[in-house]
Scaffold this active site. Structure first.
Site, mmCIF file in Angstrom:
data_model
loop_
_atom_site.group_PDB
_atom_site.id
_atom_site.type_symbol
_atom_site.label_atom_id
_atom_site.label_comp_id
_atom_site.label_asym_id
_atom_site.label_seq_id
_atom_site.Cartn_x
_atom_site.Cartn_y
_atom_site.Cartn_z
ATOM 1 C CB SER A 1 33.752 -17.569 90.443
ATOM 2 O OG SER A 1 32.651 -17.339 89.729
HETATM 3 N N1 SAH Z 1 28.283 -16.296 91.985
HETATM 4 C C1 SAH Z 1 28.529 -17.765 91.629
HETATM 5 C C2 SAH Z 1 28.832 -17.974 90.222
HETATM 6 C C3 SAH Z 1 27.983 -18.770 89.249
HETATM 7 S S1 SAH Z 1 28.232 -18.873 87.693
HETATM 8 C C4 SAH Z 1 29.007 -18.589 92.602
HETATM 9 O O1 SAH Z 1 29.777 -18.005 93.766
HETATM 10 O O2 SAH Z 1 28.879 -19.694 92.683
HETATM 11 C C5 SAH Z 1 27.168 -17.572 86.955
HETATM 12 C C6 SAH Z 1 25.751 -17.677 87.166
HETATM 13 O O3 SAH Z 1 25.146 -16.590 86.774
HETATM 14 C C7 SAH Z 1 25.063 -19.014 86.972
HETATM 15 O O4 SAH Z 1 24.474 -19.712 87.739
HETATM 16 C C8 SAH Z 1 24.094 -18.575 85.866
HETATM 17 O O5 SAH Z 1 22.901 -19.249 85.603
HETATM 18 C C9 SAH Z 1 23.904 -17.039 86.269
HETATM 19 N N2 SAH Z 1 23.028 -16.175 85.160
HETATM 20 C C10 SAH Z 1 23.762 -16.095 84.013
HETATM 21 N N3 SAH Z 1 23.006 -15.166 83.200
HETATM 22 C C11 SAH Z 1 22.166 -14.444 84.185
HETATM 23 C C12 SAH Z 1 21.031 -13.547 84.148
HETATM 24 N N4 SAH Z 1 20.778 -12.965 83.145
HETATM 25 N N5 SAH Z 1 20.617 -13.243 85.265
HETATM 26 C C13 SAH Z 1 20.690 -14.000 86.506
HETATM 27 N N6 SAH Z 1 21.665 -15.024 86.704
HETATM 28 C C14 SAH Z 1 22.414 -15.290 85.389
#
Ligand code: SAH
Length: 222
Positions: free
Chosen positions: A68
């Site tokens: 993000s």
């Molecule tokens: N907090 C992360 C942001 C990653 S983007 C960082 O600091 O890098 C969001 C992430 O949510 C992705 O990796 C995606 O695979 C995950 N995601 C989406 N739906 C999800 C779900 N139902 N359960 C767990 N993870 C999920």
């Protein structure tokens, strides 16, 4: 040409000053941004990405996902009002950067990722390379939360949720706070405070854009 450590440190300091100007006033958040270095959460061989580590932009990580943008991470972290020893559940581990920020703020973080490949890569990196403590990763579907570690003081969702999952509301302590972007395509940032067993207060904080929160786990990236 490589990206020099000197340049990265300068860019990091500028980003922290910029976050301050954007309304990030929680010193605990700003300190975490100094200690937890965003460039370490990117693909280390990609010098173009590394050179952009401290820009306020999302950047690609494995499995078609993104880390993000810094202001979003700082904003969500500030909304959570982290106190030392808070137990936090994060949905969407991704690169592990947000989880590491919360851990640096003194929280014990449980983080769920639905993509097996990303879960494995990030777990190996946090454990072996970055040696981040107080982040406990789980492979699973965030819609279900983590019932056997509940209840949580705080819950943070870092993917765009179609709705507020009932299981997550249930797994929040009374007095606890959940920060969750809700909506399709574009999300409204919500802060939900659990004021009674079945009573919640909601506030909104403007529009954000996240990768979608999707149902069920995936073993192979498609
Ligand atoms: N907090 C992360 C942001 C990653 S983007 C960082 O600091 O890098 C969001 C992430 O949510 C992705 O990796 C995606 O695979 C995950 N995601 C989406 N739906 C999800 C779900 N139902 N359960 C767990 N993870 C999920």
């Amino acid at each position: 040409m490589g990206v020099s450590e000197f340049m990265l440190q300068g860019a990091k300091k500028s980003l922290i000053e910029w976050l301050r100007q954007q309304g990030i006033t929680d010193e605990n958040v700003l300190h975490a941004f100094d200690v937890v270095e965003r460039h370490k959460f990117l693909e280390q061989t990609n010098t173009i990405l590394l050179g952009r580590a401290y820009e306020n932009t999302p950047l690609p990580i494995a499995c078609g996902q993104t880390i993000s943008q810094p202001l979003t991470v700082a904003f969500q972290s500030q909304l959570l009002q982290i106190r030392p020893d808070d137990t936090v559940l994060e949905i969407g581990t991704g690169s592990g950067f947000q989880a590491a920020i919360l851990a640096a703020m003194g929280a014990k973080v449980f983080s769920i990722e639905r993509q097996l490949e990303l879960f494995r890569k990030t777990r190996a990196k946090l454990t072996n390379t970055l040696k981040v403590s107080n982040v406990f990763m789980h492979y699973g579907d965030g819609f279900e939360g983590l019932p056997n570690k509940a209840p949580f003081d705080k819950i943070i969702v870092t993917c765009g949720a179609p709705n507020v999952p009932a299981a997550l509301l249930q797994q929040l302590k009374v007095g606890g706070i959940m920060v969750i972007p809700v909506g399709d395509g574009v999300q409204q940032m919500h802060r939900i405070t659990k004021v009674g067993e079945n009573e919640f207060n909601a506030e909104t904080f403007g529009e954000f854009k996240f990768v979608p929160m999707l149902q069920k786990t995936v073993k192979v990236n498609s």
